[in-house]
Structures are given as C-alpha cells and as structure tokens.
Design an enzyme around this catalytic site. Structure first.
Site, PDB file in Angstrom:
ATOM      1  CE1 TYR A  29      -3.680   2.433   0.734  1.00 49.85           C
ATOM      2  CE2 TYR A  29      -2.517   2.886   2.812  1.00 49.85           C
ATOM      3  CZ  TYR A  29      -3.638   3.129   1.864  1.00 49.85           C
ATOM      4  OH  TYR A  29      -4.563   4.286   2.223  1.00 49.85           O
TER       5      TYR A  29
HETATM    6  N1  LIG Z   1      -9.678   4.798   5.825  1.00 52.08           N
HETATM    7  C1  LIG Z   1      -8.398   5.155   6.388  1.00 52.08           C
HETATM    8  O1  LIG Z   1      -8.049   4.803   7.437  1.00 52.08           O
HETATM    9  C2  LIG Z   1      -7.553   5.694   5.268  1.00 52.08           C
HETATM   10  C3  LIG Z   1      -6.214   5.963   5.822  1.00 52.08           C
HETATM   11  C4  LIG Z   1      -5.361   6.651   5.007  1.00 52.08           C
HETATM   12  C5  LIG Z   1      -5.658   6.710   3.688  1.00 52.08           C
HETATM   13  N2  LIG Z   1      -6.834   6.443   3.181  1.00 52.08           N
HETATM   14  C6  LIG Z   1      -7.158   6.639   1.972  1.00 52.08           C
HETATM   15  O2  LIG Z   1      -8.384   7.500   1.854  1.00 52.08           O
HETATM   16  C7  LIG Z   1      -9.031   7.319   0.650  1.00 52.08           C
HETATM   17  C8  LIG Z   1     -10.474   6.988   1.072  1.00 52.08           C
HETATM   18  O3  LIG Z   1     -10.273   5.720   1.789  1.00 52.08           O
HETATM   19  P1  LIG Z   1     -11.657   4.991   2.678  1.00 52.08           P
HETATM   20  O4  LIG Z   1     -11.355   4.533   3.707  1.00 52.08           O
HETATM   21  O5  LIG Z   1     -12.769   6.122   2.500  1.00 52.08           O
HETATM   22  O6  LIG Z   1     -11.907   3.972   1.620  1.00 52.08           O
HETATM   23  P2  LIG Z   1     -13.176   3.236   0.882  1.00 52.08           P
HETATM   24  O7  LIG Z   1     -12.942   1.993   0.492  1.00 52.08           O
HETATM   25  O8  LIG Z   1     -14.491   3.464   1.638  1.00 52.08           O
HETATM   26  O9  LIG Z   1     -13.454   4.355  -0.297  1.00 52.08           O
HETATM   27  C9  LIG Z   1     -12.598   4.406  -1.425  1.00 52.08           C
HETATM   28  C10 LIG Z   1     -13.499   4.266  -2.492  1.00 52.08           C
HETATM   29  O10 LIG Z   1     -12.552   4.344  -3.888  1.00 52.08           O
HETATM   30  C11 LIG Z   1     -13.475   3.579  -4.773  1.00 52.08           C
HETATM   31  N3  LIG Z   1     -12.359   2.828  -5.781  1.00 52.08           N
HETATM   32  C12 LIG Z   1     -11.414   2.250  -5.402  1.00 52.08           C
HETATM   33  N4  LIG Z   1     -10.752   1.882  -6.642  1.00 52.08           N
HETATM   34  C13 LIG Z   1     -11.471   2.351  -7.644  1.00 52.08           C
HETATM   35  C14 LIG Z   1     -11.365   2.424  -8.989  1.00 52.08           C
HETATM   36  N5  LIG Z   1     -10.459   1.697  -9.626  1.00 52.08           N
HETATM   37  N6  LIG Z   1     -11.982   3.116  -9.731  1.00 52.08           N
HETATM   38  C15 LIG Z   1     -13.193   4.032  -9.148  1.00 52.08           C
HETATM   39  N7  LIG Z   1     -13.336   3.907  -7.939  1.00 52.08           N
HETATM   40  C16 LIG Z   1     -12.416   3.170  -6.886  1.00 52.08           C
HETATM   41  C17 LIG Z   1     -14.182   2.402  -3.929  1.00 52.08           C
HETATM   42  O11 LIG Z   1     -15.290   1.865  -4.634  1.00 52.08           O
HETATM   43  C18 LIG Z   1     -14.651   3.341  -2.742  1.00 52.08           C
HETATM   44  O12 LIG Z   1     -15.820   3.712  -3.030  1.00 52.08           O
HETATM   45  C19 LIG Z   1      -8.365   5.885   0.014  1.00 52.08           C
HETATM   46  O13 LIG Z   1      -7.460   6.387  -1.043  1.00 52.08           O
HETATM   47  C20 LIG Z   1      -7.558   5.414   1.025  1.00 52.08           C
HETATM   48  O14 LIG Z   1      -6.533   4.655   0.690  1.00 52.08           O
HETATM   49  C21 LIG Z   1      -7.736   5.776   4.191  1.00 52.08           C
END
Ligand SMILES: NC(=O)c1ccc[n+]([C@@H]2O[C@H](COP(=O)([O-])OP(=O)(O)OC[C@H]3O[C@@H](n4cnc5c(N)ncnc54)[C@H](O)[C@@H]3O)[C@@H](O)[C@H]2O)c1
Length: 247
Positions: free
Chosen positions: A151
C-alpha cells in the site's frame, strides 16, 4: 470557512467513506460536483446532495473511463477547477501474503487512478490557467505501519507524483498537494474498533491522540487546499494524523 462557491470539482471514490464526506463538505461549501466510483451508490449520492452534482460509475484505473469522466465534466460545466484523487483503499497484509493479483489491485486502485486522472484533467487546467489537485495519500508512508508495504508503494507514488506535478505546473495557476490521513473512522474501521479487533488496535496505538481521525477532519483539510485561499501552498504532503508523525 473555505470558499468553494461555484467551483467545479471532480471527486473520485466518492460513493462511501472519506470520498463521500469530501463530497458532502464540498456541496456544503457551494461547489458543483462530478463524482466517480466503481460503486453505483455514487449515483444516489449525487442525486441527494444539496448542490448540482452528476455521477459516473466506472473503473478509474482504466484510461478510457477517466477520459469519459473528463468529458462529462466539460460538457456539463465547461471547466474543471478542482480534482480530488480520493479513490483507493488498501489491501493491507504482510508483504509475502500478497498475491500477484492483490499487488496489482493495490497499485491500480491507488496509483493508476490518480495518474490517469491527473493526466486527463491537467490539459483543461492548463487551458484555464487555474487548478487545484488534491490527492489523498497516507501517513503510513511516513511512519511505516505494519503490513502496509505494498500500500505504501502505491501511496508513496502518489506523494511523489504530487511534488513532481507541483513543480511542473507551478507557474500556471495550478497547485498540487496531498492530504495524508492516518487511520480514519470510516464505517468499516469504526466497526472493527467497536469490536475491539486487535489487528486494528495496533494502528490506533501509534496515534498520540489515541483515536482515529474523523472523515470530516480529513474533508476539512481537503477543502482548504482545494480553495482559493491555499494559493501559495503547493507540492505539500499534509498529514491529518493526530500526531502519528510529526514535522
Ligand atoms: N480509512 C483510512 O483509515 C485511510 C487512511 C489513509 C488513507 N486512506 C485513503 O483515503 C481514501 C479513501 O479511503 P476510505 O477509507 O474512505 O476507503 P473506501 O474503500 O471506503 O473508499 C474508497 C472508494 O474508492 C473507490 N475505488 C477504489 N478503486 C477504484 C477504481 N479503480 N475506480 C473507481 N473507484 C474506485 C471504492 O469503490 C470506494 O468507494 C483512499 O485513497 C484510502 O487509501 C484511508
């Protein structure tokens, strides 16, 4: 209070979690939206928001899908002021437990989505001599959380894309920044915390504030760097992390 009134914003990965919170915040701040996600729930969100919003369902790691997204924005609004590259999500596991498929998925979801969106949106921003690109990265790139190597390879690429594009487009009214959260209390994370899951507890343990961030706290920083007010902020990876890394 940031000012996004009338700005046209593309937000990727907006169907749920942090992306949905960003869409809600941008709508409240007066932006008009183009939302995109693999998950068709993004269409219902666009219809429900108290602003002008349209949605595209598709895989943003595919260039032609991103071209359709840009076309949708241009036809509907005639410009693109803000791009929020939020689509992503980890396949979090020890490195040697990954399969070739999960490694590819990790890079596709987090890095290819951001690369294609920048590649396809930037010509419009250059034409306008205005743009705000906000990537959602990860603080785990800085603090080396357990099981995050693959990641971090993807998100590290997003952080690096940020500095490179920021320099390249700095004189054309375009800023490029990354907001890097630590663990955020999305519904999935919150459920595991409520169950006192030891796997998720280890990620909370590195946060001096002793709690995950809220989705609204991340959306707030995204809204700031996407605003006119952040006109002299570019090339930055800004952690929203309760102190889990400092400096
Ligand atoms: N939740 C955490 O603790 C956390 C921490 C650090 C970073 N992040 C980052 O924050 C962002 C949002 O995370 P989240 O926890 O809300 O995740 P989530 O999985 O709830 O949301 C991510 C969204 O991206 C969409 N997605 C993924 N691949 C895709 C693609 N190829 N085309 C179109 N849509 C796509 C998914 O369908 C989903 O709706 C992400 O980039 C994640 O890596 C999250």
């Amino acid at each position: 209070m940031t000012v996004l009134k009338g700005r046209i914003a593309i937000i990727t990965g907006a169907a749920e979690g942090i992306g949905k919170a960003i869409a809600e915040r941008f709508a409240a701040d007066g932006a008009r939206l183009v939302l995109a996600d693999l998950n068709p729930a993004v269409e219902a969100l666009a219809a429900a928001l108290p602003t002008d919003a349209v949605a595209l369902v598709g895989d943003l790691s595919v260039q032609t899908v991103v071209q359709s997204l840009v076309e949708l924005a241009r036809v509907r609004y005639g410009r693109i002021d803000i791009l929020v590259n939020n689509a992503g999500g980890g396949v979090i596991r020890p490195f040697l437990e990954h399969t070739p498929d999960t490694l590819r998925q990790t890079i596709d979801r987090n890095l290819w989505t951001a690369l294609w969106c920048c590649y396809e949106v930037l010509p419009t921003m250059v034409e306008q001599q205005y743009g705000r690109i906000v990537n959602v990265g990860a603080d785990s790139v800085r603090n080396g959380l357990p099981e995050h190597a693959a990641y971090n390879a993807a998100k590290g690429g997003v952080h690096a894309l940020t500095t490179g594009l920021a320099r390249e487009f700095a004189t054309r009214g375009i800023t490029v920044n990354t907001v890097a959260p630590c663990m955020v209390a999305t519904p999935i994370v919150q459920k595991l915390l409520d169950e006192d899951n030891p796997w998720i507890r280890q990620f909370n343990a590195v946060i001096p504030m002793g709690r995950p961030g809220t989705m609204a706290e991340v959306a707030s920083m995204v809204a700031y760097v996407a605003s006119d007010e952040a006109s002299f902020v570019t090339g930055q990876v800004i952690s929203v992390n309760g102190g889990s890394t400092m400096l």
